[in-house]
Structure formats: C-alpha cells, structure tokens
Design a protein around this motif. Structure first.
Motif, PDB file in Angstrom:
ATOM      1  N   VAL A 364       7.001 -12.209   9.593  1.00 45.60           N
ATOM      2  CA  VAL A 364       7.372 -11.187   8.607  1.00 45.60           C
ATOM      3  C   VAL A 364       6.141 -10.365   8.220  1.00 45.60           C
ATOM      4  N   VAL A 365       5.003 -11.054   8.083  1.00 50.21           N
ATOM      5  CA  VAL A 365       3.752 -10.347   7.803  1.00 50.21           C
ATOM      6  C   VAL A 365       3.432  -9.380   8.940  1.00 50.21           C
ATOM      7  N   GLY A 366       3.710  -9.813  10.183  1.00 53.64           N
ATOM      8  CA  GLY A 366       3.493  -8.938  11.339  1.00 53.64           C
ATOM      9  C   GLY A 366       4.322  -7.670  11.254  1.00 53.64           C
ATOM     10  N   VAL A 367       5.595  -7.830  10.830  1.00 58.23           N
ATOM     11  CA  VAL A 367       6.458  -6.656  10.631  1.00 58.23           C
ATOM     12  C   VAL A 367       5.860  -5.756   9.553  1.00 58.23           C
ATOM     13  N   GLY A 368       5.326  -6.398   8.494  1.00 50.59           N
ATOM     14  CA  GLY A 368       4.699  -5.628   7.425  1.00 50.59           C
ATOM     15  C   GLY A 368       3.545  -4.783   7.915  1.00 50.59           C
ATOM     16  N   PHE A 369       2.751  -5.337   8.840  1.00 53.15           N
ATOM     17  CA  PHE A 369       1.633  -4.570   9.379  1.00 53.15           C
ATOM     18  C   PHE A 369       2.114  -3.394  10.221  1.00 53.15           C
ATOM     19  N   ILE A 370       3.255  -3.565  10.888  1.00 52.23           N
ATOM     20  CA  ILE A 370       3.795  -2.484  11.714  1.00 52.23           C
ATOM     21  C   ILE A 370       4.227  -1.301  10.853  1.00 52.23           C
ATOM     22  N   VAL A 371       4.908  -1.585   9.739  1.00 52.47           N
ATOM     23  CA  VAL A 371       5.374  -0.500   8.859  1.00 52.47           C
ATOM     24  C   VAL A 371       4.308  -0.103   7.847  1.00 52.47           C
ATOM     25  N   GLY A 372       3.141  -0.758   7.936  1.00 51.80           N
ATOM     26  CA  GLY A 372       2.101  -0.547   6.932  1.00 51.80           C
ATOM     27  C   GLY A 372       1.563   0.860   6.845  1.00 51.80           C
ATOM     28  N   VAL A 373       1.697   1.647   7.933  1.00 52.27           N
ATOM     29  CA  VAL A 373       1.208   3.024   7.895  1.00 52.27           C
ATOM     30  C   VAL A 373       1.830   3.777   6.727  1.00 52.27           C
ATOM     31  N   ILE A 374       3.135   3.567   6.519  1.00 49.04           N
ATOM     32  CA  ILE A 374       3.825   4.246   5.424  1.00 49.04           C
ATOM     33  C   ILE A 374       3.884   3.361   4.191  1.00 49.04           C
ATOM     34  N   GLN A 375       4.284   2.074   4.394  1.00 48.60           N
ATOM     35  CA  GLN A 375       4.463   1.159   3.254  1.00 48.60           C
ATOM     36  C   GLN A 375       3.200   1.022   2.426  1.00 48.60           C
ATOM     37  N   ASP A 376       2.077   0.753   3.076  1.00 51.28           N
ATOM     38  CA  ASP A 376       0.848   0.499   2.332  1.00 51.28           C
ATOM     39  C   ASP A 376       0.330   1.761   1.649  1.00 51.28           C
ATOM     40  N   SER A 377       0.553   2.908   2.285  1.00 55.30           N
ATOM     41  CA  SER A 377       0.129   4.173   1.682  1.00 55.30           C
ATOM     42  C   SER A 377       0.919   4.460   0.413  1.00 55.30           C
ATOM     43  N   CYS A 378       2.248   4.293   0.485  1.00 58.71           N
ATOM     44  CA  CYS A 378       3.098   4.534  -0.695  1.00 58.71           C
ATOM     45  C   CYS A 378       2.818   3.493  -1.782  1.00 58.71           C
ATOM     46  N   GLU A 379       2.604   2.249  -1.359  1.00 62.01           N
ATOM     47  CA  GLU A 379       2.321   1.173  -2.311  1.00 62.01           C
ATOM     48  C   GLU A 379       1.047   1.474  -3.101  1.00 62.01           C
ATOM     49  N   THR A 380      -0.004   1.880  -2.395  1.00 69.88           N
ATOM     50  CA  THR A 380      -1.277   2.162  -3.066  1.00 69.88           C
ATOM     51  C   THR A 380      -1.168   3.376  -3.971  1.00 69.88           C
ATOM     52  N   ALA A 381      -0.415   4.389  -3.522  1.00 68.41           N
ATOM     53  CA  ALA A 381      -0.228   5.590  -4.347  1.00 68.41           C
ATOM     54  C   ALA A 381       0.458   5.235  -5.663  1.00 68.41           C
ATOM     55  N   LEU A 382       1.473   4.360  -5.606  1.00 66.87           N
ATOM     56  CA  LEU A 382       2.173   3.930  -6.820  1.00 66.87           C
ATOM     57  C   LEU A 382       1.244   3.091  -7.703  1.00 66.87           C
ATOM     58  N   ASN A 383       0.583   2.106  -7.096  1.00 66.05           N
ATOM     59  CA  ASN A 383      -0.309   1.233  -7.871  1.00 66.05           C
ATOM     60  C   ASN A 383      -1.394   2.027  -8.597  1.00 66.05           C
ATOM     61  N   SER A 384      -2.075   2.849  -7.847  1.00 68.09           N
ATOM     62  CA  SER A 384      -3.258   3.528  -8.385  1.00 68.09           C
ATOM     63  C   SER A 384      -2.898   4.592  -9.416  1.00 68.09           C
ATOM     64  N   SER A 385      -1.855   5.375  -9.140  1.00 68.08           N
ATOM     65  CA  SER A 385      -1.470   6.423 -10.096  1.00 68.08           C
ATOM     66  C   SER A 385      -0.957   5.824 -11.398  1.00 68.08           C
ATOM     67  N   THR A 386      -0.339   4.631 -11.303  1.00 68.89           N
ATOM     68  CA  THR A 386       0.177   3.970 -12.504  1.00 68.89           C
ATOM     69  C   THR A 386      -0.950   3.433 -13.381  1.00 68.89           C
ATOM     70  N   ASP A 387      -2.103   3.128 -12.781  1.00 71.81           N
ATOM     71  CA  ASP A 387      -3.256   2.701 -13.583  1.00 71.81           C
ATOM     72  C   ASP A 387      -3.597   3.766 -14.627  1.00 71.81           C
ATOM     73  N   VAL A 388      -3.668   5.010 -14.174  1.00 75.11           N
ATOM     74  CA  VAL A 388      -3.980   6.120 -15.083  1.00 75.11           C
ATOM     75  C   VAL A 388      -2.816   6.375 -16.032  1.00 75.11           C
ATOM     76  N   LEU A 389      -1.603   6.328 -15.492  1.00 76.50           N
ATOM     77  CA  LEU A 389      -0.412   6.620 -16.295  1.00 76.50           C
ATOM     78  C   LEU A 389      -0.310   5.693 -17.497  1.00 76.50           C
ATOM     79  N   PHE A 390      -0.435   4.386 -17.273  1.00 77.55           N
ATOM     80  CA  PHE A 390      -0.293   3.425 -18.374  1.00 77.55           C
ATOM     81  C   PHE A 390      -1.483   3.487 -19.338  1.00 77.55           C
TER      82      PHE A 390
END
Length: 404
Positions: A364-390
C-alpha cells in the motif's frame, strides 16, 4: 535587459511562480531529454530552503522567547488546539469519504528500503528522543522537534541575559530572514525545475490507473481546505473566511505544492505571517511547530490508503473502528516528518489496527509512492497553508474579543 529584469521584479511572486510553472511544463513536454541543467534549478531551490530553514527556526524561536516581555499574552494554546482539531477532522472526513466512495487497490507495487514504525509506542518514543536530541545534531539533520525544544530552552535561559546579547540574537534572526527573502526570489526558477523533473521522469501516464484514488485523496483535501477550514475560521473571526483562506492557499500553498516539504516552506510561511501583520512572538513559534504537528493532509492520506487496503481485502469495519482510525490517523499524522512522502511511512501503523500484515501494508505504501506526485504535493499545500491560517485565526479571534 535591465528593463526586462525590472519588469520581472515588478510582477508579484505568485505570477512569477505561475510563469515558471508554465515554462517547466512546456519544456518537459517538448525537450524531456535535457533534464540535468533544468532539474538542478529545482534541487538548488529546495536545497537552499532546507539549508536555511533549521537555523532560521532556531534563531527565530530563541529570539522570540528571549525578547518576550512578562505579562504579554500569546495565542499558542488556541493555535495548538486548532492544529489538533483540524488534523482530527481531516482524518474523520477521510474515513467518511472512504466509506461513501469505496476504492480498491491493485496490490503488488513494492516499496524497498522503507522502515516504518512498528507501533504507536515506537512513534511516541521517537518523538521523545527527538526532543532530547543533541542540538548540533538536530540542526544538521533538520530535526525540527529537537530544534524547537532547544530553542525554547535557550530562549527562556536568555530572558535574563544582557540586552546586548538579546540584540545580537535578534540581529542574527533578522539577517537569516533576509537571506530567506533572497532565496524565495528564486522560487520561479526552482519551481520550473521541480515541475520539469516530475513530468519528465514520471510522466502523466503513470497516474491514470490510480485516478479514483487520486480523486478521493485530492477531493478530501479540497473539502478540508474549502469547506471545513473556512467554517473553523468563520467561527473564530465571525466574518467571510474566504479572503483569508484563499490568501493562505495562494501565498503558502502554491510554493508548498511544488517543494513538497512543510519544513522547506517554513520561511515562506514566516514571510506571509509578517505580511498579514501577525505577532512575531507567536508565529515564530507556531509556524515551525505547525510544520511538525499540523498534518491534516497526512491524516487524510493515512486514513484513505488504510481503508483502501481494508476494502481491497474485504475486511469488515464497524463505526467504532472507523472512529478509532480517525483518532489514530490524527496522532500518527502528528508524528509524520515534514519531508516529501513522510506520511506514507505511517500507513503500516494504521493498517496494523485492522490486522493487515506488514508485507501487504508495504505494498500500500508502494501505491502511495506512485500517486505521490499529486498526493504529496496537495497534502503539503494543505498542511503548510493551514499553519498560517490557524495562526492568523487565533490572533484575529483574540483581537475581535478584545474589541468587544
């Protein structure tokens, strides 16, 4: 040439980043073979941010605490509560969405040389060991938990130091902030290189077979960013939340999307907080802390990938187990590292809740790495922007209550 350079500098950073993005896509589709000279720009940009971020955080936090005047109120309790609430709600939304839109995986993808934590006890042990890490080692290895703990301790120790010593630390902090501004000016070139590398090396075709999983992941993250977070913001500031939400997504989320590292985006968030006029005593601590524990995107990734494995294996899950997964994903997400792909290493921990063997969890982690190009980019954008927001919400809420 000078006129062109001046006009370029007159454009806003976001516009320059978008231009770099478009050029990177065009070059990747037309001349993908000429990779090295272009991709090195992305590596240099992210490398420069990662190099300056640990020492910047160390001096900012130490300076903020040592300069803090007794009796002056900060909003750290409110911010930490918002971080934890946002992360838990993200995990809960992901669990609900996974039951509504059941996604199954084609297991078989491998993930070599990955060492996930063996259990929640190991995650907590690792967290505690990072806190007491050698300060030099923490700086060298970008261990932000260790950096924060030492900066806080030294900050309190320096509260009674001579003013000249405090001024020296403050000057060092300001100088490092200026270095960060110089680095950020090269963001368009860096992002051009990062985009070129992603498309030229992995292409868009590899993502098509995982379209449903990507849609579910990105959909949940978009729902948190555009629905849940605005509700939280509205409850705090009692006015239209979207101008602030979009400001954070535009100024912080875009760079985080391409750097794919909450840690590397700390300098960008610091600058955004300064632009928003927030209290430096607060955001110099809350932003690096958020890069460590405010992981809504990671909670979504952990929950969805785990439940996708559950659905694939035909395991029956009741409401109680689903709620426990929401809590576990939130706790696990807080232990995710602030680097690209950090949340994927905690998927086996969540899978163990349902008795899924580690070898299958690693697929499952392997699948995560395959989709990571989009998943990890969107995940980091949400995480990081929310730091400032909160951070902004906590301060604006405090100001509103003081006026009333």
């Amino acid at each position: 040439m000078k006129k062109i350079f001046n006009k370029w500098n007159q454009l806003s950073l976001v516009k320059r980043i978008l231009i770099g993005l478009i050029i990177g896509i065009i070059l990747a589709l037309t001349i993908p073979d000429i990779a090295s000279p272009i991709t090195i720009l992305g590596s240099l940009f992210v490398g420069a941010l990662k190099a300056v971020a640990p020492i910047l955080v160390f001096f900012l936090v130490m300076s903020a605490i040592s300069q803090h005047k007794s009796g002056k109120q900060t909003n750290m309790k409110s911010i930490i509560l918002l971080y934890l609430l946002g992360t838990f709600l993200a995990g809960l939304v992901a669990v609900i969405a996974s039951f509504i839109f059941k996604v199954t995986l084609t297991l078989g993808a491998g993930a070599e040389n990955v060492a996930p934590p063996g259990g929640i006890v190991e995650v907590l042990k690792s967290l505690l060991m990072n806190i007491v890490d050698n300060p030099v080692s923490a700086l060298l290895n970008a261990n932000y938990i260790g950096i924060l703990s030492w900066a806080i301790i030294l900050g309190f120790a320096l509260k009674n130091a001579a003013e000249s010593t405090k001024t020296l630390i403050l000057n060092a902090s300001d100088s490092l902030s200026q270095v960060v501004k110089w680095v950020i000016n090269f963001a368009p070139l860096g992002i051009m290189g990062l985009v070129f590398n992603s498309i030229a090396t992995q292409g868009l075709e590899s993502l098509l077979s995982y379209g449903q999983l990507i849609l579910l992941l990105v959909g949940c993250m978009a729902f948190i960013a555009l629905v849940v977070n605005p509700i939280i913001v509205f409850l705090g500031i009692r006015k239209n939340p979207y101008p602030l939400v979009f400001k954070c997504l535009k100024s912080s989320g875009i760079t985080a999307f391409f750097t794919r590292s909450s840690a590397a985006n700390i300098p960008v968030n610091m600058e955004l907080c300064e632009e928003l006029g927030l209290d430096k005593d607060t955001y110099s601590v809350s932003i690096p802390l958020g890069a460590t524990i405010n992981m809504a995107g990671a909670a979504i990734t952990i929950s969805i990938l785990t439940l996708s494995a559950v659905h694939t294996l035909g395991i029956q899950v009741d409401i109680g187990m689903a709620l426990l997964l929401s809590l576990l994903s939130a706790v696990s997400a807080c232990g995710a590292s602030g680097v690209a792909g950090g949340s994927l290493l905690l998927v086996p921990l969540a899978c163990s809740l349902f008795g899924i063997p580690n070898d299958i969890a690693m697929q499952v982690v392997g699948v995560g790495f395959i989709v990571g190009v989009i998943q990890d980019s969107c995940e980091t954008a949400l995480n990081s922007s929310t730091d400032v927001l909160f951070t902004a919400v906590a301060e604006l809420t405090k100001r509103r209550k003081e006026k009333n």
